[in-house]
Design an enzyme around this catalytic site. Structure first.
Site, mmCIF file in Angstrom:
data_model
loop_
_atom_site.group_PDB
_atom_site.id
_atom_site.type_symbol
_atom_site.label_atom_id
_atom_site.label_comp_id
_atom_site.label_asym_id
_atom_site.label_seq_id
_atom_site.Cartn_x
_atom_site.Cartn_y
_atom_site.Cartn_z
ATOM 1 N N SER A 63 8.352 -4.932 6.032
ATOM 2 C CA SER A 63 8.087 -6.008 7.011
ATOM 3 C C SER A 63 8.983 -7.205 6.824
ATOM 4 C CB SER A 63 6.622 -6.398 6.899
ATOM 5 O OG SER A 63 5.829 -5.241 6.916
ATOM 6 N N ASP A 77 6.643 -3.688 10.273
ATOM 7 C CA ASP A 77 5.185 -3.563 10.405
ATOM 8 C C ASP A 77 4.741 -3.736 11.853
ATOM 9 O OD1 ASP A 77 4.305 -6.850 8.998
ATOM 10 O OD2 ASP A 77 5.878 -6.209 10.382
ATOM 11 N N ARG A 86 0.836 -1.212 0.000
ATOM 12 C CA ARG A 86 0.000 0.000 0.000
ATOM 13 C C ARG A 86 0.864 1.252 0.000
ATOM 14 N NH1 ARG A 86 -4.404 -1.511 4.446
ATOM 15 N NH2 ARG A 86 -2.508 -2.295 5.471
HETATM 16 C C1 G6P Z 1 -1.418 -4.861 7.851
HETATM 17 C C2 G6P Z 1 -0.240 -3.932 8.051
HETATM 18 C C3 G6P Z 1 0.963 -4.455 7.325
HETATM 19 C C4 G6P Z 1 1.225 -5.867 7.748
HETATM 20 C C5 G6P Z 1 0.025 -6.689 7.482
HETATM 21 C C6 G6P Z 1 0.228 -8.074 7.960
HETATM 22 O O1 G6P Z 1 -1.871 -4.792 6.588
HETATM 23 O O2 G6P Z 1 -0.554 -2.675 7.543
HETATM 24 O O3 G6P Z 1 2.071 -3.670 7.595
HETATM 25 O O4 G6P Z 1 2.341 -6.358 7.083
HETATM 26 O O5 G6P Z 1 -1.087 -6.192 8.160
HETATM 27 O O6 G6P Z 1 -0.890 -8.799 7.671
HETATM 28 P P1 G6P Z 1 -1.063 -9.610 6.337
HETATM 29 O O7 G6P Z 1 -2.147 -10.575 6.650
HETATM 30 O O8 G6P Z 1 -1.462 -8.657 5.313
HETATM 31 O O9 G6P Z 1 0.211 -10.304 6.070
HETATM 32 C C1 BGC Z 2 9.100 -10.781 8.858
HETATM 33 C C2 BGC Z 2 8.854 -9.689 9.879
HETATM 34 C C3 BGC Z 2 7.434 -9.195 9.767
HETATM 35 C C4 BGC Z 2 6.489 -10.344 9.857
HETATM 36 C C5 BGC Z 2 5.061 -9.927 9.742
HETATM 37 C C6 BGC Z 2 8.057 -11.818 8.969
HETATM 38 O O1 BGC Z 2 8.222 -12.756 7.959
HETATM 39 O O2 BGC Z 2 10.371 -11.343 9.045
HETATM 40 O O3 BGC Z 2 9.743 -8.640 9.680
HETATM 41 O O4 BGC Z 2 7.212 -8.325 10.818
HETATM 42 O O5 BGC Z 2 6.767 -11.274 8.822
HETATM 43 O O6 BGC Z 2 4.785 -9.356 8.554
#
Ligand code: G6P
Ligand code: BGC
Ligand code: BGC
Length: 922
Positions: A608, A662, A547
């Site tokens: 992340s 994140d 995003r």
């Molecule tokens: C939200 C946060 C992101 C995060 C994500 C993880 O969208 O804004 O920064 O990485 O959640 O969840 P997801 O299920 O999208 O991996």
């Molecule tokens: C990453 C982290 C991140 C997490 C959640 C992991 O695979 O190593 O940096 O915070 O995923 O997105």
């Protein structure tokens, strides 16, 4: 005497009693009146049929039935025999034919039409046992079992027993059945309301001679129905008229309210013996019926059975004979003590006395045995009484069966129903005319139904063995399922061990000692204090979606405009340059759409992935995770890579101020609303956590006071093998098939990218064991990532009935049976529960660390959470919270679901950085 065809009856006319050649018609009035009472008209039969039908449908919907009625008890038998059931089984029959029990050794060949004659032995149950204690009865049964097995030397290995228990029971499984009430002269204490399978198991245990596994309990009507030879049947109705009477039939599962089932059929035991609708039955109940009921062991109960069952027919005849004798119509008014004693005329007597050829002779024999000296006319009248009593019984039984047929016609919306009825029981087998009257009357009352009657070969013993074979298969499947899922069921001790190990790894990581937890300083020293202001650009990469956000932090709060862009797999696994150029393309596209071209807003970059931060705007990517694998990035400063891409894209001005993980973005975003928020948790595609650590505990970062947010990168917890004791073969398969084998072991047990795959591997394993999908492996299920983690959330949602579970699985092209859906649900629950508990153990480790850091008795803290799995899964969040409460009882933890994602957090970190930089400049 010319025979009368039982043509259709005029309304009010009595139903045919099929007068028999050589059986004289009644001569004087009282005699006539007495026998007249047993005549039932077609209308009355139709009323009984209709009322019983109504009672069936009410009981199915578990609606309070107006008339005390039938019970409609699910039997957990879900299909008629496939014919491929095989094995050797012990069958114990109790209660089908009076005070006796029968034991059989049944061999099922599994080959259609190939039958092995069962070995069987009957044991008479002493009266004092029939009316003694439950323990006496079951010990008697267990002793008979030992005697039979000794006599038939069938060995003592893996004996599986099917228990045919012919009384009304609430079944909650094929091997769990609670007796509702005794019938048919049984009245053992301490059994009603008890699980009769457990009582039998305990008695067998007390004998200690054989280890017998009681795998199924079956009503005798079900055994009779299942005993129907495939090819003839399948029989879909089982009818028993022996000492008692009852029927079962295959009902559409969706019609059985208590079963959360909508597909397929299930066998229901009607227990029509307890039907007693005064309006329908009242007119046909005679004074003799009331007298018999009053003198019975269970007055007021089983009224319908007491007009049909073999235990009562002889008694009804006796009561009529006593009445006629006392009215000087019979035996010159003489009544012998035997005639006056209850139960002195048995079913055998009645069937013999009605025998067309030897009947009259038998009558004399029976009456002389009762101390009477009958005239020829007495004998004829006695025979007529037998005919009247039994004809009515057969007609009433037919009315009940016709009710079942009408119900099947209706529920299957079939104009003409073709069905086979398996019949069993000595009244049906031995009474000379019962069967034919039953057939004729059924034809009369259910003329659109084409009914074939299939007598059961050996009283249902084989049918019980069939059900036992199915139950044994299901029990074996259950065992295999339990064995497969057992490693996923974590004990409190195991979770405490994870918590302790995580604490140790945290301590080592903070001291820069070798640890699977990198405990990365993030250079975020404070959570927002609400004074932040300004417009910021934010990027959010690493979750399900990429995003670009415009975040306005103002007096009144934070406004966010964001746009989701996709990161194609080829870009995520292409070159780093490609990836970052793609990111800049999205930014430019966003700026254009938001009219931000030419503005150089401070930018916060939520990235992340594990980064070693050297400063707020410097993060060296340690390694990719979550399916990303862009080349030339690991070991690089990703802020630099972004800036390089911006530079390559001339005419774009961007001021990258901060790079945050994140988890940090999420903590900051929630911290903006709740200052007690000192931990960030992500459970999405990946999983990770951060928290505010005391700076004094963070080696390698200057300063001893104050706090610093630590990105734990707990996804890598256990990469040193410390989670080996929890890792299952399915986890190993998922890890080996991943693009980063041996890495992110904790993440691969918890996060959304992997749970679906773990489930898929378990389903493949259970299919290979024959537990699922009848052992048929399907191409689809062999396909990687075909079982999405979102399916777990859908399948486990409480509001989803099993049918929707089936729909999801069918879309996957899986050929499933009704049990399969339940098993898949259990697999999903086991995998997601373990994930949530492990996540909870991690959170407990962190909050306990914070509490101890501050030397607090009790800590109140909030945790900012984000991630699709945590947000969407119906039980994940509550399981995490429950585990934290259990493992960190001195911490009051509030989980705050982040609404705006970590992009807002990145903007806030940027805002704090800008504020601090501003202050530094002044
Ligand atoms: C939200 C946060 C992101 C995060 C994500 C993880 O969208 O804004 O920064 O990485 O959640 O969840 P997801 O299920 O999208 O991996
Ligand atoms: C990453 C982290 C991140 C997490 C959640 C992991 O695979 O190593 O940096 O915070 O995923 O997105
Ligand atoms: C019982 C039924 C049984 C029937 C025939 C009745 O008394 O309640 O469970 O099926 O007898 O044996």
């Amino acid at each position: 005497m010319d025979s009368v065809e039982p043509a259709g009856l005029e309304p009010g006319a009595r139903a045919p009693s099929c007068p028999q050649k050589g059986i004289l018609q009644p001569s004087d009035s009282s005699e006539l009146e007495c026998l007249q009472q047993f005549k039932v008209t077609k209308i009355q039969l139709q009323q009984i049929q209709a009322s019983l039908l109504g009672s069936m449908e009410q009981a199915l919907m578990r609606e309070a039935s107006l008339a005390p009625g039938v019970r409609m008890l699910p039997t957990y038998v879900g299909s008629t025999p496939h014919g491929n059931e095989q094995g050797n089984f012990v069958v114990l029959e109790l209660g089908a034919s009076g005070a006796s029990l029968r034991i059989l050794w049944v061999t099922l060949t599994g080959i259609k039409g190939q039958r092995v004659e069962p070995k069987s032995q009957e044991f008479v149950i002493p009266q004092e046992v029939v009316q003694g204690t439950g323990q006496q009865l079951f010990d008697f049964a267990a002793r008979c079992l030992v005697e039979f097995l000794d006599a038939h030397s069938v060995g003592n290995q893996g004996l599986q027993l099917g228990f045919s228990f012919s009384f009304p029971c609430h079944q909650t499984g094929l091997d769990r059945s609670t007796l509702i009430s005794w019938t048919k002269g049984f009245r053992c204490s301490g059994v009603e309301g008890q699980d009769v399978v457990q009582l039998l198991r305990d008695a067998i245990q007390r004998q200690g001679a054989y280890s017998i596994d009681v795998v199924a309990v079956v009503n005798d009507t079900v055994g009779t129905m299942m005993d129907c030879e495939p090819g003839v049947g399948p029989c879909e109705i089982g009818l028993v008229v022996d000492t008692g009477t009852n029927a079962c039939y295959m009902e559409e599962a969706r019609h059985v309210a208590v079963l959360d089932e909508d597909r397929g059929r299930t066998c229901v035991s009607i227990e029509w013996g307890s039907f007693s609708d005064d309006k329908a039955l009242g007119p046909v109940l005679t004074a003799f019926d009331h007298a018999l009921d009053q003198a019975s062991l269970n007055p007021g109960a089983q009224r319908f059975e007491k007009m049909i069952g073999g235990l009562y027919l002889g008694e009804l005849v006796r009561l009529v004979l006593v009445h006629l004798a006392q009215n000087r119509v019979l035996f010159g008014g003489y009544t012998s003590p035997a005639l006056l004693s209850q139960g002195s005329i048995l079913l055998e007597h009645v069937t013999e006395m009605e025998d067309p050829s030897t009947g009259v002779v038998c009558v004399h024999t029976v009456l002389q045995d009762l101390g009477l000296n009958p005239e020829a006319s007495d004998a004829e009248l006695v025979q007529r009484v037998c005919v009247a009593v039994c004809s009515r019984a057969a007609q009433l039984c037919a009315a009940a069966l016709a009710a079942v047929l009408s119900h099947l016609q209706r529920s299957r919306e079939q104009q003409t129903l073709q069905v086979a009825v398996a019949t069993g029981g000595r009244v049906l087998e031995r009474h000379p005319r019962f069967h034919s009257i039953l057939q004729e009357t059924v034809k009369l009352l259910a003329s659109e139904c084409d009914v074939s009657f299939i007598p059961s070969v050996d009283g249902g013993g084989r049918g019980v063995a069939m059900v036992t074979a199915v139950a044994a298969r299901l029990a074996k499947h259950r065992r295999l399922l339990e064995e497969t899922l057992a490693p996923f069921r974590l004990s409190r001790e195991q979770l405490e061990a994870v918590q302790t190990q995580m604490r140790e790894a945290m301590a080592k990581g903070l001291q820069r000692e070798p640890s699977s937890l990198r405990m990365l300083p993030t250079y975020v020293r404070a959570t927002p204090d609400g004074s932040e202001r300004g417009d910021f650009l934010a990027l959010d990469l690493g979750g399900t979606n990429f995003r670009v956000l415009l975040v306005r932090v103002a007096e009144g709060g934070v406004q966010i405009i964001n746009q989701v862009y996709s990161i194609p797999e080829c870009v995520a696994q292409g070159s780093g340059q490609q990836l970052f150029d793609h990111i800049v393309d999205c930014i430019v596209d966003f700026q254009q759409k938001q009219g931000l071209r030419g503005q150089s807003l401070p930018l916060g970059f939520t990235f992340s992935f594990p980064c070693k931060q050297l400063g707020l705007d410097q993060g060296i990517l340690l390694n990719w995770t979550k399916g990303f694998n862009a080349s030339g990035c690991e070991g690089q400063d990703v802020v630099h890579l972004l800036r390089e891409a911006i530079r390559r894209r001339q005419a774009v001005e961007l001021n990258v101020v901060a790079i945050v993980n994140d988890t940090v973005g999420t903590m900051m975003s929630c911290g903006y609303e709740d200052p007690r928020c000192e931990m960030g948790l992500i459970v999405g595609t990946g999983t990770n956590a951060c928290y505010m650590e005391e700076l004094r505990n963070v080696a390698g970062v200057a300063g001893d006071s104050g706090h610093m947010c630590i990105n734990m990168e707990w996804g890598a917890f256990g990469d040193d093998g410390s989670l080996g004791m929890l890792s299952t073969c399915f986890d190993v398969r998922v890890d080996q098939a991943s693009i980063n084998p041996g890495k992110q072991r904790f993440e691969k047990m918890i996060s959304g990218m992997y749970l679906g795959e773990i489930v898929r591997h378990i389903l493949l394993h259970l299919t290979s064991l024959g537990v699922l999908f009848r052992g048929q492996q399907t191409q689809r299920l062999q396909t990687r990532d075909i079982f999405k983690t979102k399916f777990l959330s859908e399948i486990e949602s409480d509001s989803l009935a099993l049918r929707q579970v089936r729909a999801i699985l069918e879309d996957l092209g899986l050929p499933l049976t009704s049990d399969d859906a339940l098993i898949v649900l259990e697999v999903c629950q086991a995998v997601s529960r373990r994930a949530a508990q492990l996540c909870g153990a991690g959170v407990a480790a962190v909050v306990e660390k914070i509490r101890e850091n501050r030397g607090l008795e009790e800590l109140t803290v909030s945790v900012g959470v984000d991630g699709t799995l945590y947000k969407v899964h119906p039980h994940f969040a509550s399981l995490v919270a429950a585990t934290v409460r259990e493992l960190a009882p001195r911490c009051v933890v509030t989980f705050l679901q982040s609404e705006d994602g970590s992009g807002k957090g990145a903007a806030l970190v940027t805002a704090v950085a800008c504020r601090l930089a501003q202050m530094a400049r002044v």
